[in-house]
Design an enzyme around this catalytic site. Structure first.
Site, PDB file in Angstrom:
ATOM      1  N   ALA A 195      59.707  24.674  41.985  1.00 31.34           N
ATOM      2  CA  ALA A 195      60.945  24.604  42.772  1.00 31.34           C
ATOM      3  C   ALA A 195      60.729  24.423  44.259  1.00 31.34           C
ATOM      4  CB  ALA A 195      61.761  25.874  42.527  1.00 31.34           C
ATOM      5  N   ASP A 233      64.895  10.592  32.573  1.00 32.51           N
ATOM      6  CA  ASP A 233      64.592   9.370  33.304  1.00 32.51           C
ATOM      7  C   ASP A 233      65.777   9.156  34.222  1.00 32.51           C
ATOM      8  OD1 ASP A 233      64.600   6.631  34.118  1.00 32.51           O
ATOM      9  OD2 ASP A 233      63.079   6.278  32.615  1.00 32.51           O
ATOM     10  N   HIS A 234      65.554   9.311  35.511  1.00 33.78           N
ATOM     11  CA  HIS A 234      66.730   9.359  36.395  1.00 33.78           C
ATOM     12  C   HIS A 234      67.473   8.026  36.475  1.00 33.78           C
ATOM     13  CE1 HIS A 234      64.114   7.716  39.573  1.00 33.78           C
ATOM     14  NE2 HIS A 234      65.218   7.420  40.223  1.00 33.78           N
ATOM     15  N   HIS A 282      61.639   3.602  33.669  1.00 34.93           N
ATOM     16  CA  HIS A 282      62.861   3.025  34.249  1.00 34.93           C
ATOM     17  C   HIS A 282      63.169   1.611  33.731  1.00 34.93           C
ATOM     18  CE1 HIS A 282      62.366   6.493  36.613  1.00 34.93           C
ATOM     19  NE2 HIS A 282      61.650   5.988  37.583  1.00 34.93           N
TER      20      HIS A 282
END
Ligand code: BG6
Length: 494
Positions: free
Chosen positions: A6, A175-176, A238
């Site tokens: 984090a 997977d953004h 991506h």
């Protein structure tokens, strides 16, 4: 939500801003809290102070009340991830305390924003400490950041290891790119309209191009990137997501597995390269010094934490074939690279020429044919190019555009791309996450290329100047098929 790793960049740049946006739009419940876990020994107050300062930097017009709401719900605990007991006992105690304080019904999701080599280890320790077991109707879910493996063997091993302790339905491989509105819109565009699907095949489409270009170099990520390279970093994740959504068959429903079954079929239909295909159908590049927007830009080999004689590619282009009835003989050309002239992600569907050139002998013949461009970023939208007569007594044709622009129609949406994905994980919808078989099928395609590139180091690196569209071989990849990348046939229209 428990975030491992984090104190890293992802938490401050994406995860906290995404949580903030979700809360702002009313998508987070009152009984929600975040436990941040890192290696550093920090007090919760120090972490809160830092993360709130970061949050104010990464969101526009922060709302004081909402910021306070977050502050109250953010906790920190630090320690050694390798230590079997101490850290995980602390997490367990803190979870109990936080759940009581905020009246949280013990549904936990763990976000592993750690280096990938720690995924199995951390998940294993969570499990060993009894924190992954779904009891009394409570759920436990795990989100794994990319990269998921570094080749086919390591991806399989990781899947196997996680499979021993977790159910596949507890695993969310993120997977953004799938969090981007325009990427999700590919499905709506294709399957929510009736006019495109009948021509979405080899009878009408000449080829497909996908470009994911970035102006940025590797910034402070040289350590990671020099071991990864452009192919691993962008293609099996991506770009393959963009391919599957563009190429898949209509799913029988929008249930997670129905959609992922169709995506998986496409990944399995992409033909892996034999070693000699790598020489013909794959191009790699590495940037040398150059100029971007009139600013001098250093060579990749002189970037921080990059080896002086690095053989890592910062550009990759491939010609792929999808061997199924819809796409046989329709090449998919893909390319990605750092230090290119612009940040741009788009999918171009190039339709075939009209069957008969009625305007032979006029300038019309020279015109490019119909093209549909899905602009994923930065200016999200869709453009259809077609020919139209230029007014006047002689037949002269020009290309015109029909343009849909997201912002014009729907207004500006402030989003990091992670909102939807975090929300989906909380509500148990795995549609936009990769299944084990999908990850493995992707590496199956990419691994043979990596093997050849590793066995035969590039002799011509650096082979493109920063601020150009990559090495000459990338143009040649299309030129030998009589085609061109879109940026070389027209001024970039977006
Ligand atoms: C990441 C890659 O997954 O995607 C980065 O590791 C890359 O190297 C980034 O810069 C691109 O994402 P976006 O959303 O800016 O296109």
């Amino acid at each position: 939500m428990v975030i491992f790793g984090a104190t890293g960049d992802l938490t401050k740049r994406k995860l906290f801003p995404a949580l903030y946006n979700l809360a702002k739009d009313g998508f987070l419940p009152e009984n929600f809290a975040v436990i941040a876990v890192g290696r550093q020994e920090l007090e919760t107050d120090d972490f809160r102070h830092q993360i709130i300062a970061d949050l104010k930097e990464f969101i526009e017009t922060p709302d004081k009340k909402l910021i306070e709401w977050f502050e109250e719900r953010t906790y920190y605990t630090g320690g050694d991830f390798d230590d079997d007991k101490k850290l995980f006992t602390d997490i367990k105690d803190l979870l109990r305390e936080v759940c009581q304080k905020h009246d949280i019904p013990e549904n936990f999701f763990y976000y592993l924003a750690t280096p990938p080599q720690l995924f199995a280890n951390v998940a294993g320790k969570i499990h060993k400490n009894g924190l992954s077991k779904e009891e009394e109707g409570h759920w436990r879910r795990f989100i794994f950041e990319k990269p998921f493996g570094r080749d086919i063997e390591s991806a399989k091993k990781l899947n196997r290891e996680l499979g021993k302790i977790l159910n596949e339905r507890q695993i969310y491989r993120i997977d953004h790119y799938l969090g981007k509105e325009t990427v999700q819109n590919i499905l709506v565009f294709r399957f929510g309209n009736s006019i495109f699907e009948p021509i979405w095949n080899r009878n009408f489409i000449d080829h497909v191009q996908i470009t994911v270009s970035e102006e940025l170099g590797v910034e402070t990520r040289g350590g990671y990137y020099d071991k990864a390279g452009a192919l691993r970093d962008m293609i099996p994740n991506h770009i393959f997501q963009l391919i599957t959504l563009t190429a898949m068959e209509p799913p029988v429903s929008f249930e997670a597995d129905a959609v992922r079954d169709e995506q998986s079929k496409i990944l399995h239909a992409i033909q892996p390269f034999a070693p000699e295909d790598v020489l013909h159908n794959a191009v790699r590049g590495q940037y040398g010094a150059g100029e971007i927007e009139e600013k001098k830009s250093a060579a990749y080999r002189s970037e921080q934490s990059v080896a002086l004689q690095s053989n890592t590619e910062t550009f990759a282009a491939l010609k792929l074939s999808i061997d199924n009835w819809r796409w046989a003989d329709v090449p998919f050309y893909i390319r990605t690279g750092k230090r290119l002239p612009a940040k741009r992600t788009d999918v171009t569907i190039q339709f075939k020429k009209a069957p008969l050139m009625l305007f032979r002998g006029t300038s019309v013949e020279k015109l490019t044919t119909n093209r549909l461009v899905i602009h994923v970023q930065p200016n999200e939208g869709i453009t259809l190019h077609f020919g139209a007569k230029i007014p006047g007594p002689i037949v002269n044709m020009g290309t015109v555009d029909m343009d849909f622009d997201y912002v014009d129609h729907f207004g500006e949406q402030i989003s990091t791309g992670y909102e939807r994905l975090l929300y989906d994980c909380m509500t148990g919808d795995a549609t936009l996450f990769q299944r084990a078989d999908m990850v493995e099928a992707s590496w199956q395609v990419v691994s043979p290329i990596l093997d050849v590139w590793q066995a035969i180091p590039a002799r011509d690196f650096p082979n493109y100047e920063a601020g150009t569209w990559g090495p000459a071989d990338a143009d040649e990849l299309l030129a030998k098929d009589g085609r061109k990348w879109r940026n070389t046939i027209e001024v970039i229209e977006k």
